[in-house]
Enzyme design. Structure first.
Site, short mmCIF file in Angstrom:
data_model
loop_
_atom_site.label_atom_id
_atom_site.label_comp_id
_atom_site.label_asym_id
_atom_site.label_seq_id
_atom_site.Cartn_x
_atom_site.Cartn_y
_atom_site.Cartn_z
N GLY A 278 0.91 -1.36 -0.12
CA GLY A 278 0.01 -0.04 0.04
C GLY A 278 0.99 1.23 0.09
N GLY B 273 -1.39 7.35 0.62
CA GLY B 273 -1.78 7.62 2.21
C GLY B 273 -0.45 7.25 3.21
N GLY C 230 1.01 4.68 3.77
CA GLY C 230 2.16 3.67 3.21
C GLY C 230 2.95 4.38 2.33
N TYR D 87 -14.94 -4.12 8.22
CA TYR D 87 -13.80 -3.37 8.60
C TYR D 87 -13.22 -3.67 9.99
CZ TYR D 87 -10.03 0.21 8.76
OH TYR D 87 -9.02 0.53 9.06
N SER E 68 -6.04 -0.94 13.76
CA SER E 68 -6.97 0.18 13.70
C SER E 68 -7.71 0.13 15.23
CB SER E 68 -7.86 0.43 12.71
OG SER E 68 -8.70 1.24 13.04
N1 LIG Z 1 -6.91 6.65 7.39
C1 LIG Z 1 -7.27 5.99 8.58
O1 LIG Z 1 -7.74 7.00 9.38
C2 LIG Z 1 -6.90 4.73 9.27
C3 LIG Z 1 -7.06 4.42 10.42
C4 LIG Z 1 -6.75 3.37 11.16
C5 LIG Z 1 -6.23 2.49 10.45
N2 LIG Z 1 -6.03 2.55 8.85
C6 LIG Z 1 -5.31 1.53 8.11
O2 LIG Z 1 -3.99 2.19 7.36
C7 LIG Z 1 -3.78 1.40 6.29
C8 LIG Z 1 -3.52 2.29 5.01
O3 LIG Z 1 -4.52 2.94 4.58
P1 LIG Z 1 -4.65 4.71 4.27
O4 LIG Z 1 -5.39 5.48 5.34
O5 LIG Z 1 -3.18 5.14 3.97
O6 LIG Z 1 -5.62 4.52 3.25
P2 LIG Z 1 -5.14 4.78 1.42
O7 LIG Z 1 -4.71 6.25 1.31
O8 LIG Z 1 -6.62 4.32 0.65
O9 LIG Z 1 -4.11 3.75 1.26
C9 LIG Z 1 -4.25 2.40 1.00
C10 LIG Z 1 -3.41 1.59 0.04
O10 LIG Z 1 -3.61 0.50 0.07
C11 LIG Z 1 -3.59 -0.01 -1.33
N3 LIG Z 1 -4.48 -0.96 -1.72
C12 LIG Z 1 -5.96 -1.11 -1.66
N4 LIG Z 1 -6.61 -1.90 -2.06
C13 LIG Z 1 -5.57 -2.53 -2.60
C14 LIG Z 1 -5.34 -3.83 -3.37
N5 LIG Z 1 -6.68 -4.56 -3.70
N6 LIG Z 1 -4.20 -4.33 -3.83
C15 LIG Z 1 -3.28 -3.74 -3.39
N7 LIG Z 1 -3.28 -2.69 -2.80
C16 LIG Z 1 -4.20 -2.10 -2.46
C17 LIG Z 1 -4.13 1.54 -2.05
O11 LIG Z 1 -3.35 1.51 -3.41
P3 LIG Z 1 -3.92 2.73 -4.28
O12 LIG Z 1 -2.83 3.90 -4.09
O13 LIG Z 1 -3.59 1.88 -5.47
O14 LIG Z 1 -5.31 3.19 -4.13
C18 LIG Z 1 -3.10 2.49 -1.09
O15 LIG Z 1 -1.77 2.25 -1.51
C19 LIG Z 1 -4.93 0.38 6.12
O16 LIG Z 1 -4.60 -0.84 6.51
C20 LIG Z 1 -6.12 1.14 6.99
O17 LIG Z 1 -6.94 0.20 7.48
C21 LIG Z 1 -6.27 3.54 8.24
#
Ligand SMILES: NC(=O)c1ccc[n+]([C@@H]2O[C@H](COP(=O)([O-])OP(=O)(O)OC[C@H]3O[C@@H](n4cnc5c(N)ncnc54)[C@H](OP(=O)(O)O)[C@@H]3O)[C@@H](O)[C@H]2O)c1
Length: 289
Positions: free
Chosen positions: A13, A17, A19, A167, A142
């Site tokens: 990822g 975001g 990652g 989720y 999370s």
């Molecule tokens: N944001 C929050 O408030 C929050 C809170 C708690 C936990 N989290 C956790 O943090 C982690 C990262 O999330 P984020 O907030 O950074 O969200 P994000 O900006 O949507 O990033 C998610 C990443 O996962 C990739 N991804 C999604 N579906 C995929 C697939 N089928 N195959 C390969 N890669 C895929 C996305 O690729 P693309 O760039 O191509 O979309 C993106 O790089 C997640 O595990 C989420 O559950 C987030």
């Protein structure tokens, strides 16, 4: 010498975001970056960004749809063949899906992407992690796990589905997975920890539509922290000497925290492991860890 000079860090990822910011920081600390994405245009942009932050960084990207077991297997095999060792594996890719969808493996998409990809990629890279020991597995979970319990008779949400509940359960899986993984890794020099990054103004939830997406984007605008702050605990667990020997814990704000009672259930952790191994086709005779 930079903290991660010569270390190989795999980040899933990594194209947006939390990652992507994590990768930028690890690269700036001297790591050789192995990014995992699913979209080539975003992948090229991510490589440009990490190189802008750290012009001498050694970085490459691999592509896989992590919701598909076949893609995770192909990715794991390619990384295991190409890399002499893996010092840090960051399991980060994840999403929320308001509508239920089933992958071609017959798995509910949230479960497949948020849990099974962590489980299977870790298993496939275990020997490379062992070759780098002391090495680290960091999984992004999370606080959303609170209030969730696993229904082992309906792990795929076939009887009842709500995007939020699916989720929550997937993030509970991340903590239970880390707990059981850490137990199995004791004495190997590989550690496994997980974390809550905070409520982060990332692209999280943008794959959905309607009122759900609107409400989430308003909440992000009002309450969320930056991606930079959201990456801090992942970066800490991936790089800090303070947590070199820490194993099996859940972190928040760079400190250990107690997850919910359901996330401390060793019986559920073991059962989830066995079920995941079966679904991934890793059941005995081949041992995962
Ligand atoms: N944001 C929050 O408030 C929050 C809170 C708690 C936990 N989290 C956790 O943090 C982690 C990262 O999330 P984020 O907030 O950074 O969200 P994000 O900006 O949507 O990033 C998610 C990443 O996962 C990739 N991804 C999604 N579906 C995929 C697939 N089928 N195959 C390969 N890669 C895929 C996305 O690729 P693309 O760039 O191509 O979309 C993106 O790089 C997640 O595990 C989420 O559950 C987030």
């Amino acid at each position: 010498m930079a903290a991660l000079e010569g270390k190989i860090c795999v980040v899933t990822g990594a194209t947006s975001g939390i990652g992507l910011v994590t990768a930028e920081h690890l690269g700036a600390m001297g790591a050789r970056l192995v990014l995992v994405g699913r979209d080539t245009a975003k992948g090229e942009a991510a490589l440009l960004r990490v190189r802008r932050r750290a012009p001498r960084v050694q970085a490459e990207i691999h592509y896989a749809d992590l919701a598909r077991l076949e893609d995770v297997r192909r990715l794991g095999a390619a990384l295991a063949a190409a890399l002499p060792r893996v010092d840090v594996l960051v399991n980060n890719a994840g999403a929320i899906f308001r509508r239920r969808d089933v992958t071609r493996d017959g798995l509910e998409r949230t479960y497949a992407l948020n849990h099974m990809a962590y489980f299977l990629l870790t298993a496939l890279l275990k020997e490379r992690l062992a070759a780098a020991a002391p090495s680290r597995i960091v999984s992004v979970a999370s606080e959303a796990h609170r209030g969730a319990t696993l229904d082992f008779d309906d792990l795929q949400g076939a009887r009842h589905y709500s995007g939020w509940t699916a989720y929550q359960r997937s993030k509970l899986c991340n903590i239970l997975f880390t707990r059981e993984l850490a137990r199995r890794l004791q004495g190997t020099g590989i550690t496994a920890n997980c974390l809550h990054p905070g409520f982060v103004a990332s692209g999280f939830g943008d794959n959905n539509d309607g009122a759900f997406r609107v409400a989430l984007s308003i909440a992000k605008r009002l309450f969320a922290i930056s991606e930079e702050k959201g990456a801090a605990t992942t970066v800490y667990l991936a790089s800090s000497p303070e947590v070199q020997d820490t194993n099996g814990l859940y972190f928040k704000g760079c400190r250990p925290a107690f997850p919910s009672a359901a996330a401390q259930d060793d019986g559920a952790a073991r059962r989830l492991w066995e079920e995941s191994a079966r679904l991934a086709g890793l059941s005995p005779p081949r041992r995962v860890c």
